[in-house]
Design an enzyme around this catalytic site. Structure first.
Site, PDB file in Angstrom:
ATOM      1  N   GLU A 118      69.320  -5.195 -27.660  1.00 42.21           N
ATOM      2  CA  GLU A 118      68.296  -4.481 -26.658  1.00 42.21           C
ATOM      3  C   GLU A 118      68.381  -4.382 -25.411  1.00 42.21           C
ATOM      4  OE1 GLU A 118      65.036  -7.520 -26.612  1.00 42.21           O
ATOM      5  OE2 GLU A 118      64.966  -7.869 -28.997  1.00 42.21           O
ATOM      6  N   LYS A 120      68.045  -4.437 -21.525  1.00 35.43           N
ATOM      7  CA  LYS A 120      67.228  -5.332 -20.697  1.00 35.43           C
ATOM      8  C   LYS A 120      66.577  -4.398 -19.329  1.00 35.43           C
ATOM      9  CE  LYS A 120      67.627  -9.569 -18.127  1.00 35.43           C
ATOM     10  NZ  LYS A 120      67.013  -9.391 -16.993  1.00 35.43           N
ATOM     11  N   ASP A 122      64.389  -3.905 -16.250  1.00 33.73           N
ATOM     12  CA  ASP A 122      64.209  -4.417 -15.027  1.00 33.73           C
ATOM     13  C   ASP A 122      62.828  -4.172 -14.485  1.00 33.73           C
ATOM     14  OD1 ASP A 122      65.334  -5.886 -12.970  1.00 33.73           O
ATOM     15  OD2 ASP A 122      66.413  -4.059 -11.998  1.00 33.73           O
ATOM     16  N   TYR A 230      59.157  -7.220 -26.737  1.00 37.43           N
ATOM     17  CA  TYR A 230      60.654  -7.716 -27.124  1.00 37.43           C
ATOM     18  C   TYR A 230      60.565  -8.949 -27.870  1.00 37.43           C
ATOM     19  CZ  TYR A 230      60.480 -10.842 -22.791  1.00 37.43           C
ATOM     20  OH  TYR A 230      60.229 -11.315 -21.805  1.00 37.43           O
ATOM     21  N   LYS A 319      75.038  -8.539 -18.114  1.00 37.06           N
ATOM     22  CA  LYS A 319      74.440  -7.569 -17.218  1.00 37.06           C
ATOM     23  C   LYS A 319      75.401  -6.666 -16.739  1.00 37.06           C
ATOM     24  CE  LYS A 319      71.433  -9.175 -14.633  1.00 37.06           C
ATOM     25  NZ  LYS A 319      70.599 -10.258 -13.982  1.00 37.06           N
ATOM     26  N   CYS A 413      70.681  18.836  18.592  1.00 40.03           N
ATOM     27  CA  CYS A 413      70.821  19.038  17.242  1.00 40.03           C
ATOM     28  C   CYS A 413      72.720  18.912  17.492  1.00 40.03           C
ATOM     29  CB  CYS A 413      71.075  20.215  16.726  1.00 40.03           C
ATOM     30  SG  CYS A 413      71.656  20.661  15.214  1.00 40.03           S
ATOM     31  N   CYS A 416      74.227  22.429  16.214  1.00 41.16           N
ATOM     32  CA  CYS A 416      74.114  23.816  17.066  1.00 41.16           C
ATOM     33  C   CYS A 416      73.566  23.444  18.359  1.00 41.16           C
ATOM     34  CB  CYS A 416      73.131  24.581  16.413  1.00 41.16           C
ATOM     35  SG  CYS A 416      71.321  23.945  16.401  1.00 41.16           S
ATOM     36  N   CYS A 431      66.030  19.836  13.640  1.00 39.97           N
ATOM     37  CA  CYS A 431      66.595  20.642  14.580  1.00 39.97           C
ATOM     38  C   CYS A 431      65.771  21.904  14.600  1.00 39.97           C
ATOM     39  CB  CYS A 431      68.059  21.111  14.099  1.00 39.97           C
ATOM     40  SG  CYS A 431      68.646  22.503  14.882  1.00 39.97           S
ATOM     41  N   CYS A 437      71.240  27.695  13.519  1.00 40.86           N
ATOM     42  CA  CYS A 437      72.189  26.384  13.294  1.00 40.86           C
ATOM     43  C   CYS A 437      72.910  26.497  12.080  1.00 40.86           C
ATOM     44  CB  CYS A 437      70.953  25.270  13.164  1.00 40.86           C
ATOM     45  SG  CYS A 437      71.996  23.803  13.012  1.00 40.86           S
TER      46      CYS A 437
HETATM   47  O1  D41 Z   1      63.860  -6.355 -21.442  1.00 38.82           O
HETATM   48  C1  D41 Z   1      64.036  -7.440 -21.037  1.00 38.82           C
HETATM   49  N1  D41 Z   1      63.902  -7.697 -19.896  1.00 38.82           N
HETATM   50  C2  D41 Z   1      63.815  -8.718 -21.967  1.00 38.82           C
HETATM   51  C3  D41 Z   1      63.647  -9.816 -21.503  1.00 38.82           C
HETATM   52  C4  D41 Z   1      64.401  -8.519 -23.123  1.00 38.82           C
HETATM   53  N2  D41 Z   1      64.656  -7.317 -23.950  1.00 38.82           N
HETATM   54  N3  D41 Z   1      64.433  -9.726 -24.022  1.00 38.82           N
HETATM   55  C5  D41 Z   1      64.028 -10.835 -23.546  1.00 38.82           C
HETATM   56  N4  D41 Z   1      64.340 -11.774 -24.362  1.00 38.82           N
HETATM   57  C6  D41 Z   1      63.834 -13.175 -23.962  1.00 38.82           C
HETATM   58  C7  D41 Z   1      63.892 -14.044 -24.955  1.00 38.82           C
HETATM   59  C8  D41 Z   1      65.109 -14.363 -25.685  1.00 38.82           C
HETATM   60  C9  D41 Z   1      63.890 -15.527 -24.079  1.00 38.82           C
HETATM   61  C10 D41 Z   1      62.838 -14.172 -25.717  1.00 38.82           C
HETATM   62  C11 D41 Z   1      63.790 -10.988 -22.054  1.00 38.82           C
HETATM   63  C12 D41 Z   1      63.366 -12.338 -22.069  1.00 38.82           C
HETATM   64  N5  D41 Z   1      63.389 -13.422 -22.764  1.00 38.82           N
HETATM   65  C13 D41 Z   1      63.006 -12.687 -20.570  1.00 38.82           C
HETATM   66  N6  D41 Z   1      62.699 -11.870 -19.670  1.00 38.82           N
HETATM   67  C14 D41 Z   1      62.163 -12.603 -18.460  1.00 38.82           C
HETATM   68  C15 D41 Z   1      62.566 -13.716 -18.774  1.00 38.82           C
HETATM   69  C16 D41 Z   1      63.043 -13.897 -19.771  1.00 38.82           C
END
Ligand code: D41
Length: 673
Positions: A118, A120, A122, A230, A319, A413, A416, A431, A437
Site C-alpha cells: 500500500e 503510505k 502522509d 487501510y 520509507k 533592484c 536594473c 522592482c 528592467c
Molecule cells: O497510509 C498509511 N499512512 C498507513 C498507515 C497504511 N497504509 N497502513 C497502515 N497500517 C497500519 C497497521 C499495519 C498497524 C494496521 C498505517 C498504520 N498502521 C499507521 N498509521 C499511523 C500509525 C500506524
C-alpha cells in the site's frame, strides 16, 4: 410548528439523498463520477431547499448535515476498543529483506509470503466507528491507546460516508484510515492564506492535522480533506474475510475509500519492485506519500506473527529517502521575476535532498523570512518535495551562532537598480523598473514563449537570456523580427537549431485569443482568467475600452484582476507591443462568444433582507449569470432567496413548494458560477 409534510416532498427528499449518496460513492470510492459537478450541486441545493422549507425532513445522516455542530471548547478523550498499532520503519532494501526473513522464520516456512503493498499516506491516522452502519464516532490515533473525539470534524469530510452501503457489514465496525490533504487542495489553501496574510502550513501533513484538530467544525468543513482506509479495528457481530486484501475489498463495497494503488504480491522481491514503481509514480499522485507499507496478507499468518510493543511483526513501512535535510545558509540574493517581484533566494552549503544535490532554496518573501526568523549563517531545514523548488522550511534555533546576519530587502533592484517598492500589507516587494528592467523583460519573454502561452518550441530560457543581454530582443514583439544571422551570433547556435527556432516563431503566429491574453503576462491573469476573458469578450479590442466595472460583470473576475487588466491596456507601451505583434501577423480564429449563462432560464424571487448585499446588488449578480429576477412568486419561480424577516412571498413559495435558498446557499450558488 408541526406542519404535515406532503408525501411527495418526503419521497423527493429521500430520493435526492439516495441519489447524492450514490454519486458520492461513484465519485469518491469508485473514482468514476457519473454526473457533472453542476448536476450534483443542483440536486444538493434542491435537497437543502426542501429541508429548509420542511425542517422536520432533516435526518442526521442527510448529506446536507455534515456541518451541524457548534465550536467546542476541547475534544473529549476516547479509548480505542482495539489499540491502533504503530508501524516499524525500514529505510533500505537490506532492512526490508531482514523483515521478510524474520517473517518466514517465525512462520517456519521457506515459501514465498503473500504480501499486500500500500502507499503510505502522509496524513493523520484516524479510527471511524460505525454502529448499524451509521457513523457514530471519529477519533484521532493519539498514542494508539486513546485519542481525541473528533466526530464533528470527521463528519465534514465528504469522502467519509455518514452511513455504509449495503447490509452485510458488522453491527459494530471500526475502520482505520489516514486523513490527508490532496496536494492541490493544500496549494490552494496556502495560496488563500497567503493572500489574506494568514499563517501558511508547512506541508500537507500539518495542514491535515491542523484542520482535523480545529475546535470549530465549520473551519474543518472548508478544508480540502480526504481519506484512504487501510484496515479495521474492532468488529462485533458479522463475519470478516481472512485476507487483508479482502477486508479492503469489503470496506470499498461498504462505501469506504480505499487506495487504488494497493496490490497483492508474492514474495519480498515483488514488494521491492512495488517500492520502485511507487517511487517513480510519487510525483504524479494527487497526494503525498512518504513511503509504502508491506503487510502479510493472510490473517492467520498475521495472528501467528503477533506484535512487539505496539507494532505488528507482520507489517513494515518502507520509507522514501528524506526530503528534508539540514544545511547552512551562506548568503541570500534577490531574484527579479516577471512582474518585478523580488524573491529572496538562499545560497546553501550544498546538500543531497531526496536524492538530488541542492545549493539554492527559495525563501519566498520578506514576510516568510521574518515569520521563520531566518538569518544568513543559520542552520536550516531544506525541503524538496518532488519537482517543486526547494525551500527553507525552518531554522534550527539551537544551532544559531552569535554572528548570524539579518536579511534586509535591497533599496534598489539588483539587476536594473530602479527603486524597490514594498507596499505595506503586501507580501512581495517589487522592482519599479517595469520592462526597462532586463530581468523582468527576460521573464516576460520566457512567459510569452512558454508552452501554455504562444508555445515557441526550442526558444529556451538560455537563448532568451542571451537575446536580451545582446539587445537583439527587448520586447516580445522583437521575436518576430529575428533573422537567422541574429540567432547565429548566440552561443552554441548552429544553422539547424537557428532554423528550428525561426520555424517555431513562425508557427507561434497562429494561436488562440485565450493563449494570447495569457501570454501578455497581465498580472493575476492566469490561463483560466484568460479563457474567461476570451470567451466573454470574443475580441481583443473589447479589452482596450473595458472598464473595471464592466470586467467585473464577467463571472469570476474580481476587482483586483479587473484593475490590473485596465491598467495594462491603459499603458501605451503595452498597446504598442500588441500592435507590433498583430502587424507581425500573430493571429487567432474568431471566438464564439459564449451565450450560455449558467442561470439562463431560471427565475428568482428575492424576499427579506440579505446581510451581505442589497437586493439591487443581488439582482445585478443574478442577471449577470443569466437569471431573471421577478417581483412576485408564481409557479414559474425556480428559486426564492430568503433573507431575514421574509414575509408573504416566503409563505407563498412554501405553499407552491418552490425551492428556497437561504443567504448562505445563495452566496455559494453565486460563487460556484
Ligand atoms: O497510509 C498509511 N499512512 C498507513 C498507515 C497504511 N497504509 N497502513 C497502515 N497500517 C497500519 C497497521 C499495519 C498497524 C494496521 C498505517 C498504520 N498502521 C499507521 N498509521 C499511523 C500509525 C500506524
Amino acid at each position: 410548528m408541526s406542519e404535515r409534510i406532503p408525501i411527495a416532498i418526503q419521497r423527493e427528499a429521500e430520493k435526492l439523498r439516495r441519489q447524492i449518496n450514490e454519486y458520492n460513492y461513484r465519485y469518491y470510492v469508485l473514482d468514476d463520477p457519473s454526473v457533472s459537478d453542476a448536476e450534483y450541486d443542483c440536486l444538493f441545493r434542491r435537497l437543502h431547499a426542501l429541508e429548509m422549507a420542511y425542517p422536520q425532513l432533516v435526518v442526521l445522516d442527510s448529506p446536507t448535515q455534515r456541518v451541524g455542530a457548534k465550536p467546542q471548547k476541547e475534544f473529549a478523550e476516547v479509548t480505542h476498543a482495539v489499540p491502533m498499532l504503530s508501524l516499524e520503519n525500514a529505510f533500505d532494501d537490506t532492512e526490508v529483506l531482514a523483515f521478510d526473513r524474520r517473517v518466514r522464520e517465525r512462520l517456519q516456512t521457506t515459501q514465498v509470503i503473500e504480501y499486500i503493498c500500500e502507499p503510505k499516506l502522509d496524513g493523520l491516522a484516524v479510527s471511524l466507528r460505525y454502529e448499524k452502519g451509521i457513523l457514530v464516532q471519529g477519533a484521532t490515533r493519539g498514542d494508539g491507546v486513546s485519542g481525541e473525539n473528533i466526530t464533528e470534524n470527521i463528519r465534514t469530510i465528504a469522502a467519509i460516508p455518514l452511513h455504509l452501503r449495503g447490509d452485510d457489514y458488522p453491527h459494530i465496525l471500526e475502520v482505520r484510515g489516514e486523513v490527508y490533504m490532496p496536494k492541490q487542495g493544500f496549494a490552494a489553501l496556502n495560496q488563500q492564506a497567503q493572500q489574506k496574510g494568514e499563517k501558511v502550513f508547512a506541508n500537507p501533513r500539518n495542514a491535515a492535522a491542523g484542520s482535523l484538530r480545529q475546535l470549530d467544525p465549520r473551519i474543518t468543513a472548508q478544508r480540502p480533506l480526504s481519506i484512504f482506509c487501510y484496515g479495521i479495528g474492532m468488529t462485533q457481530q458479522g463475519s470478516m474475510p481472512n485476507k487483508h486484501s479482502e477486508i479492503l475489498a469489503c470496506l470499498k463495497k461498504w462505501g469506504l475509500r480505499v487506495n487504488a494503488e494497493v496490490v497483492v504480491v508474492r514474495g519480498i522481491q515483488e514488494c521491492l519492485d512495488y517500492y520502485k514503481r511507487m517511487g517513480n509514480k510519487r510525483e504524479k499522485l494527487a497526494y503525498e506519500i512518504d513511503g509504502v507499507v508491506y503487510k502479510v496478507n493472510h490473517l492467520v499468518e498475521q495472528e501467528k506473527l503477533g506484535f512487539v510493543s505496539r507494532a505488528p511483526r507482520w507489517a513494515v513501512a518502507h520509507k522514501f529517502p528524506a526530503q528534508e535535510v539540514w544545511t547552512t545558509i551562506e548568503a541570500v540574493e534577490f531574484q527579479v521575476g516577471r512582474t518585478g517581484a523580488l524573491t529572496p533566494v538562499a545560497r546553501l552549503q550544498p546538500v543531497v535532498v531526496g536524492g538530488v544535490t541542492v545549493s539554492n532554496a527559495t525563501l519566498h518573501n520578506m514576510d516568510e523570512i521574518q515569520r521563520k526568523d531566518i538569518h544568513v549563517g543559520d542552520t536550516v531545514v531544506v525541503r524538496r518535495a518532488g519537482d517543486v523548488i526547494p525551500e527553507v522550511a525552518s531554522v534550527i534555533k539551537k544551532q544559531r551562532h552569535a554572528h548570524v546576519k539579518i536579511i534586509t530587502l535591497p533599496k534598489y533592484c539588483p539587476v536594473c537598480h530602479s527603486a524597490v517598492e514594498h507596499i505595506i500589507g503586501e507580501a512581495v516587494a517589487r522592482c519599479t523598473g517595469g520592462l526597462h528592467c532586463p530581468a523582468q523583460r527576460k521573464e516576460a519573454i520566457k512567459h510569452f514563449a512558454g508552452r501554455r502561452a504562444l508555445d515557441v518550441e526550442g526558444l529556451g530560457d538560455k537563448i532568451i537570456e542571451q537575446l536580451v543581454d545582446s539587445k537583439l530582443v527587448s520586447t516580445v514583439a522583437d521575436l518576430y523580427h529575428l533573422t537567422k544571422d541574429d540567432l547565429l551570433q548566440l552561443e552554441r547556435m548552429a544553422d539547424k537549431s537557428a532554423q528550428n527556432v525561426l520555424d517555431a516563431i513562425e508557427k507561434s503566429k497562429t494561436t488562440t485569443l485565450a493563449r494570447f491574453l495569457y501570454a501578455l503576462g497581465i498580472r493575476e491573469v492566469g490561463e483560466a482568467t484568460a479563457k474567461l476573458l476570451a470567451n466573454h469578450l470574443g475580441e481583443l479590442t473589447a479589452l482596450y475600452s473595458a472598464t473595471v466595472a464592466e470586467l467585473q460583470r464577467i463571472p469570476d473576475i474580481g476587482p483586483v484582476v479587473a484593475e490590473h487588466i485596465v491598467n495594462f491596456f491603459a499603458d501605451k507601451r503595452n498597446r504598442d507591443v500588441i500592435d507590433k505583434l498583430l502587424k507581425a501577423n500573430v493571429h487567432w480564429p474568431k471566438v464564439k462568444v459564449s451565450k450560455h449563462l449558467p442561470l439562463a432560464g431560471k427565475t428568482f424571487v428575492l424576499t427579506g433582507t440579505l446581510s451581505s448585499m442589497s437586493r439591487e446588488e443581488a439582482k445585478t449578480k443574478l442577471e449577470a449569470l443569466g437569471a431573471k429576477v421577478a417581483g412576485s412568486v408564481s409557479s414559474k419561480t425556480s428559486y426564492v432567496v430568503v433573507g431575514s424577516e421574509a414575509g408573504s412571498k416566503l409563505d407563498k413559495a412554501k405553499k407552491l413548494g418552490i425551492a428556497l435558498l437561504d443567504e448562505e446557499v445563495f452566496l455559494e450558488l453565486l460563487l460556484a458560477r
